[in-house]
Motif scaffolding. Structure first.
Motif, short mmCIF file in Angstrom:
data_model
loop_
_atom_site.label_atom_id
_atom_site.label_comp_id
_atom_site.label_asym_id
_atom_site.label_seq_id
_atom_site.Cartn_x
_atom_site.Cartn_y
_atom_site.Cartn_z
N ARG A 74 30.52 47.39 14.27
CA ARG A 74 30.63 48.15 15.51
C ARG A 74 30.44 49.64 15.24
O ARG A 74 29.76 50.33 16.02
CB ARG A 74 31.99 47.90 16.17
N ASN A 75 31.04 50.13 14.17
CA ASN A 75 30.87 51.54 13.82
C ASN A 75 29.41 51.87 13.52
O ASN A 75 28.89 52.91 13.95
CB ASN A 75 31.74 51.89 12.61
N MET B 213 27.48 52.03 16.72
CA MET B 213 27.74 53.29 17.41
C MET B 213 26.94 54.43 16.78
O MET B 213 26.35 55.26 17.49
CB MET B 213 29.24 53.61 17.39
N TRP B 214 26.92 54.48 15.44
CA TRP B 214 26.12 55.50 14.78
C TRP B 214 24.64 55.33 15.10
O TRP B 214 23.91 56.31 15.29
CB TRP B 214 26.34 55.43 13.27
N ALA C 189 23.30 54.05 17.84
CA ALA C 189 23.06 54.55 19.19
C ALA C 189 23.05 56.08 19.21
O ALA C 189 22.21 56.70 19.89
CB ALA C 189 24.13 54.02 20.14
N GLY C 190 23.95 56.69 18.43
CA GLY C 190 23.99 58.14 18.38
C GLY C 190 22.73 58.75 17.77
O GLY C 190 22.20 59.75 18.28
#
Length: 347
Positions: free
Chosen positions: A20-21, A24-25, A27-28
């Motif tokens: 998940r982390n 998220m990275w 997507a960023g």
């Protein structure tokens, strides 16, 4: 039995949290890349209005503002492709050699491609974009083999420090040979010197299209090599024990990196240090799993190259600074920091 199930649940939970982390990275980084692409189209030595931008994106070039935006679009695309290629190639080279100092520039691969193109232009009168690319790929491949052979001599084999020293010496020697080859040709010396700095200014669709098939093959080979690189990271003996053909794994992944480096150098010139910096930053974000590291390095390379290009347009207005200069300013301190770290023997 209950303790084992609890441990298994904890491991599964930790893996899910890590993924998940990473998502998220991811997507960023994608959002950052989109923002930088938009910035690259809108920012330059000439100020443009939103109406000029929208008109240029629709294919109109009725005034200077629209013409300026129309020139920035292929420049942005070239920055996207070239940055992705160099970032990915750097991560692959570090994985293949298990060398934290590996980089297309430091290992002499970019300069080998540069020397081959210059020889082709001066001695064999090559003129087409396709010929530039083939010569650059051949030069990159020969340089990679030469540096690895030199770095493998002596006790200990191809250690990171020996490869870095062999690559640095080879780069200097090839740069001198480029000057020697170009020196008698004053008619083309200026253009070649400008190309040698490394940049994406003056990009056109005619320059980009011929290189795309080579980049596509290089991207595919490199990304497919993620599992092989993960096994190589465990050590040759363990990789062999798990059924991996070590020599084939290294050769196939290297071919992908050489295609990316050679094709990018042919169209942009030798851009150094980007392939060194980006994989290290991405490794801090997503870890050492190449299934995540390779795509992150490609996206990160595109971000860094486009950001450097935008900065080069701003800091020296109305002139511009080529991205090759800015990436060297960023990468040289990082290279020194990595060299000075203790226990920098292998990944």
């Amino acid at each position: 039995m209950t303790a084992r199930r609890t441990d298994a649940k904890h491991r599964i939970s930790a893996i899910a949290k890590s993924n998940r982390n990473r998502a998220m990275w991811l997507a960023g980084v994608v959002a950052l890349l989109a923002a930088l692409c938009a910035l690259s189209v809108t920012v330059g030595t000439r100020d443009v209005s939103w109406s000029d931008i929208t008109a240029a994106l629709a294919g109109r070039t009725d005034n200077l503002g629209q013409a300026a935006v129309a020139l920035r679009i292929p420049r942005t695309l070239l920055g996207l492709f070239a940055g992705s290629a160099l970032g990915l190639a750097g991560a692959v080279m570090q994985g293949v050699t298990r060398n934290p100092l590996a980089d297309p520039g430091i290992l002499g691969v970019n300069m080998g491609a540069s020397l081959a193109v210059v020889i082709g232009i001066v001695w064999f009168q090559i003129e087409t974009a396709g010929a530039y690319i083939w010569w650059a790929i051949a030069g990159a491949a020969l340089a990679a083999v030469f540096v690895y052979t030199i770095g493998s001599l002596g006790r200990g084999g191809a250690t990171p420090l020996k490869l870095a020293l062999a690559g640095a010496a080879t780069s200097v020697a090839f740069a001198s040979l480029v000057i020697a080859v170009v020196l008698p040709r004053a008619d083309i010396a200026g253009g070649i010197r400008s190309w040698q700095i490394g940049g994406i200014g003056g990009a056109t669709s005619e320059r980009i299209w011929p290189v795309l098939p080579f980049l596509a093959v290089g991207f595919a080979i490199s990304l497919i090599s993620a599992r092989k690189l993960n096994l190589l990271a465990l050590g040759d003996e363990i990789a062999v024990g798990l059924g991996e053909r070590v020599a084939f794994a290294r050769a196939s992944a290297s071919i992908g990196a050489i295609l990316l480096c050679g094709a990018t150098t042919a169209v942009c010139g030798p851009i150094g240090f980007l392939g060194l910096v980006v994989p290290h930053v991405c490794r801090l974000l997503v870890g050492i799993d190449h299934r995540w590291l390779l795509p992150f390095s490609a996206l990160g390379g595109a971000c860094l190259l486009i950001a450097a290009d935008v900065a080069g347009r701003i800091v020296a207005r109305p002139a511009e600074i080529d991205v090759g200069i800015l990436t060297a300013l960023i990468g040289a301190p990082v290279f020194i920091w990595i060299v000075r770290r203790q226990r920098v023997r292998e990944l």
